[in-house]
Design a protein around this motif. Structure first.
Motif, mmCIF file in Angstrom:
data_model
loop_
_atom_site.group_PDB
_atom_site.id
_atom_site.type_symbol
_atom_site.label_atom_id
_atom_site.label_comp_id
_atom_site.label_asym_id
_atom_site.label_seq_id
_atom_site.Cartn_x
_atom_site.Cartn_y
_atom_site.Cartn_z
ATOM 1 N N HIS A 103 0.838 -1.189 0.000
ATOM 2 C CA HIS A 103 0.000 0.000 0.000
ATOM 3 C C HIS A 103 0.877 1.245 0.000
ATOM 4 O O HIS A 103 1.033 1.905 -1.014
ATOM 5 C CB HIS A 103 -0.929 -0.035 1.233
ATOM 6 N N LEU A 104 1.516 1.523 1.158
ATOM 7 C CA LEU A 104 2.386 2.697 1.202
ATOM 8 C C LEU A 104 3.737 2.392 1.833
ATOM 9 O O LEU A 104 4.481 3.299 2.200
ATOM 10 C CB LEU A 104 1.698 3.830 1.964
ATOM 11 N N GLY A 105 4.067 1.118 1.986
ATOM 12 C CA GLY A 105 5.423 0.783 2.379
ATOM 13 C C GLY A 105 5.702 0.620 3.860
ATOM 14 O O GLY A 105 6.854 0.668 4.270
ATOM 15 N N CYS A 106 4.684 0.419 4.687
ATOM 16 C CA CYS A 106 4.947 0.135 6.091
ATOM 17 C C CYS A 106 5.506 -1.283 6.223
ATOM 18 O O CYS A 106 5.567 -2.013 5.259
ATOM 19 C CB CYS A 106 3.666 0.230 6.916
ATOM 20 N N THR A 107 5.862 -1.657 7.438
ATOM 21 C CA THR A 107 6.390 -2.994 7.654
ATOM 22 C C THR A 107 5.292 -3.889 8.198
ATOM 23 O O THR A 107 4.711 -3.594 9.235
ATOM 24 C CB THR A 107 7.565 -2.930 8.634
ATOM 25 N N CYS A 124 -0.412 0.154 9.870
ATOM 26 C CA CYS A 124 -0.678 1.538 9.472
ATOM 27 C C CYS A 124 -2.133 1.761 9.083
ATOM 28 O O CYS A 124 -2.807 2.624 9.616
ATOM 29 C CB CYS A 124 0.219 1.933 8.316
ATOM 30 N N HIS A 125 -2.602 0.971 8.120
ATOM 31 C CA HIS A 125 -3.971 1.158 7.678
ATOM 32 C C HIS A 125 -4.729 -0.163 7.681
ATOM 33 O O HIS A 125 -5.638 -0.379 6.895
ATOM 34 C CB HIS A 125 -3.998 1.796 6.289
ATOM 35 N N PHE A 126 -4.254 -1.081 8.535
ATOM 36 C CA PHE A 126 -4.928 -2.353 8.752
ATOM 37 C C PHE A 126 -5.052 -3.183 7.483
ATOM 38 O O PHE A 126 -6.071 -3.817 7.244
ATOM 39 C CB PHE A 126 -6.297 -2.120 9.415
ATOM 40 N N MET B 1 7.333 8.150 5.840
ATOM 41 C CA MET B 1 7.965 8.790 4.699
ATOM 42 C C MET B 1 9.030 9.761 5.164
ATOM 43 O O MET B 1 8.889 10.403 6.187
ATOM 44 C CB MET B 1 6.904 9.522 3.886
ATOM 45 N N ALA B 14 -1.069 10.499 -1.691
ATOM 46 C CA ALA B 14 -1.753 9.639 -0.719
ATOM 47 C C ALA B 14 -1.965 10.360 0.606
ATOM 48 O O ALA B 14 -1.858 9.782 1.662
ATOM 49 C CB ALA B 14 -0.945 8.364 -0.505
ATOM 50 N N TYR B 17 -3.940 9.121 3.709
ATOM 51 C CA TYR B 17 -3.452 7.999 4.509
ATOM 52 C C TYR B 17 -2.356 8.414 5.485
ATOM 53 O O TYR B 17 -2.075 7.719 6.440
ATOM 54 C CB TYR B 17 -2.907 6.898 3.592
ATOM 55 N N VAL B 18 -1.696 9.523 5.192
ATOM 56 C CA VAL B 18 -0.573 9.950 6.034
ATOM 57 C C VAL B 18 -1.062 11.059 6.951
ATOM 58 O O VAL B 18 -1.212 12.201 6.538
ATOM 59 C CB VAL B 18 0.587 10.455 5.156
ATOM 60 N N ARG B 53 10.762 3.449 9.236
ATOM 61 C CA ARG B 53 10.723 2.231 8.420
ATOM 62 C C ARG B 53 9.526 1.374 8.767
ATOM 63 O O ARG B 53 8.942 0.712 7.911
ATOM 64 C CB ARG B 53 11.993 1.422 8.630
ATOM 65 N N GLN B 54 9.169 1.359 10.043
ATOM 66 C CA GLN B 54 8.046 0.535 10.471
ATOM 67 C C GLN B 54 6.720 1.116 9.993
ATOM 68 O O GLN B 54 5.818 0.386 9.610
ATOM 69 C CB GLN B 54 8.017 0.427 11.999
ATOM 70 N N PHE B 55 6.620 2.440 10.016
ATOM 71 C CA PHE B 55 5.345 3.097 9.729
ATOM 72 C C PHE B 55 5.413 4.000 8.503
ATOM 73 O O PHE B 55 4.735 5.025 8.458
ATOM 74 C CB PHE B 55 4.904 3.916 10.937
ATOM 75 N N THR B 56 6.228 3.622 7.539
ATOM 76 C CA THR B 56 6.439 4.449 6.349
ATOM 77 C C THR B 56 5.153 5.050 5.793
ATOM 78 O O THR B 56 5.110 6.232 5.459
ATOM 79 C CB THR B 56 7.086 3.611 5.232
ATOM 80 N N GLY B 57 4.129 4.215 5.703
ATOM 81 C CA GLY B 57 2.933 4.633 4.996
ATOM 82 C C GLY B 57 2.017 5.546 5.776
ATOM 83 O O GLY B 57 1.040 6.052 5.237
ATOM 84 N N ARG B 58 2.291 5.739 7.047
ATOM 85 C CA ARG B 58 1.344 6.559 7.801
ATOM 86 C C ARG B 58 1.988 7.792 8.412
ATOM 87 O O ARG B 58 1.307 8.720 8.807
ATOM 88 C CB ARG B 58 0.699 5.715 8.899
ATOM 89 N N TRP B 150 -3.596 6.157 17.427
ATOM 90 C CA TRP B 150 -4.405 6.075 16.201
ATOM 91 C C TRP B 150 -5.780 5.491 16.493
ATOM 92 O O TRP B 150 -6.769 5.904 15.914
ATOM 93 C CB TRP B 150 -3.673 5.233 15.162
ATOM 94 N N HIS B 151 -5.805 4.511 17.396
ATOM 95 C CA HIS B 151 -7.082 3.877 17.709
ATOM 96 C C HIS B 151 -8.015 4.843 18.430
ATOM 97 O O HIS B 151 -9.219 4.805 18.244
ATOM 98 C CB HIS B 151 -6.865 2.632 18.563
ATOM 99 N N LEU B 154 -10.165 7.124 15.954
ATOM 100 C CA LEU B 154 -10.606 6.482 14.727
ATOM 101 C C LEU B 154 -11.859 7.128 14.179
ATOM 102 O O LEU B 154 -12.727 7.529 14.932
ATOM 103 C CB LEU B 154 -10.848 4.993 14.970
#
Lengths: 169, 154
Positions: A103-107, A124-126, B1, B14, B17-18, B53-58, B150-151, B154
């Protein structure tokens, strides 16, 4: 057998041709090497990176393997540690999946979502993936997890560069 | 990112999502405290890189907020508040500050974002794999903090 006498002229001709030949060869050899260089380069098999995981320790349950290699970013070289999720499937084939969410590269990690313990989960986004890396429909990821090509050497697992899985979900 | 053009490009496509910005904070001092200052900065940099690195997408890892330790604390705080305002207006719902400076604890209430204070670990005598496992265990604890936050919203 008649005695063949070498004249002074002949002797000089032979020696000069010999020495000249060596010199010409000395000059030509490197040139030829340069010319056919692409043929001589070693096979790209060196791209496989050793992991600390022994082949016999691989189970049906995906396990996390970290492996380190050198990465060059412009002129900055650094050691990068990558992760793979490795397991044996029903046919006893070894599968190594990349943990990078499509999706966006999380682990992503195996079994971290309590509701779906037998799936890969992205916090990140489940996003969710089944054991073979296929993305679960209805979650954000749009493609299956990348797969590492694998090699076995001295009982250890070697991983190549992760490639996208060809089969779409 | 990360704060590099390629990641920012992905970010702009995106955005929805971030929603989290992470700001590393460390002070710079010269003279006797130079080494300690560098060691803190090194730790925070490693930690936030791994977190990213763990949460790149958010999350978006913003360049570190740095200041001179000898500067007036009130001025520094005002400066950081300006950063906060700017980040908030660009649609980040969550802001996290990560620092090893205990002084920031006093200002926690004045900031909208969450302040995470960690004791700095001396990494200079460790080899790479020890460093990684040490930072990893620290980040693991942070991960749950993030997911919890984050939870909540929501």
């Amino acid at each position: 057998m008649s005695k063949h006498r070498v004249s002074r002229r002949q002797f000089l001709t032979y020696t000069l041709t010999g020495v000249g030949g060596f010199m010409a060869a000395g000059m030509l050899m490197p040139m030829v090497r340069f010319a056919i260089d692409p043929v001589l380069t070693a096979e790209a098999g060196g791209d496989f990176i050793a992991t600390p995981l022994k082949i016999k320790d691989i189970t049906n349950e995906p396990q996390r393997v970290d492996f380190t290699f050198e990465q060059k970013d412009a002129w900055y070289t650094s050691d990068v540690t990558n992760t793979a999720w490795v397991y044996k499937d029903e046919q006893d084939n070894i599968v190594a999946l990349s943990p990078v969410c499509k999706h966006l590269g999380c682990t992503v990690a195996w079994g971290t979502d309590k509701a779906h313990p037998d799936e890969f989960f992205c916090p990140c986004h489940f996003g969710r993936y089944t054991k073979d890396g296929t993305n679960v429909k209805g979650t954000p990821p749009i493609a299956p997890l990348d797969v590492y090509p694998i090699q076995e050497k001295d009982g250890l697992l070697y991983l190549g560069k992760a490639e996208p899985k060809t089969k779409e979900a | 990112m990360k704060w590099v053009s390629k990641d920012i490009e992905t970010y702009s496509t995106a955005k929805e999502y971030v929603d989290t910005a992470v700001i590393p904070i460390y002070s710079v001092s010269f003279g006797n405290e130079m080494k300690q200052s560098a060691s803190n900065a090194e730790f925070i940099t490693l930690l936030t890189t791994y977190l990213e690195r763990q949460f790149t997408g958010r999350l978006l890892l913003v360049p570190p907020f740095t200041y001179l330790k000898s500067d007036n604390q009130e001025d520094i705080l005002q400066q950081l508040k300006k950063w906060e305002e700017n980040i908030e207006t660009s649609e980040f719902k969550h802001i996290f500050y990560i620092t090893t400076e205990i002084d920031w604890k006093n200002f926690e209430k004045e900031l909208t974002g969450s302040l995470i204070w960690l004791p700095s670990l001396p990494l200079e005598h460790l080899n790479d794999s020890q460093k990684i496992s040490m930072v990893e265990s620290q980040v693991k604890q942070l991960l749950s903090l993030f997911t919890q936050k984050w939870h909540e919203n929501l």
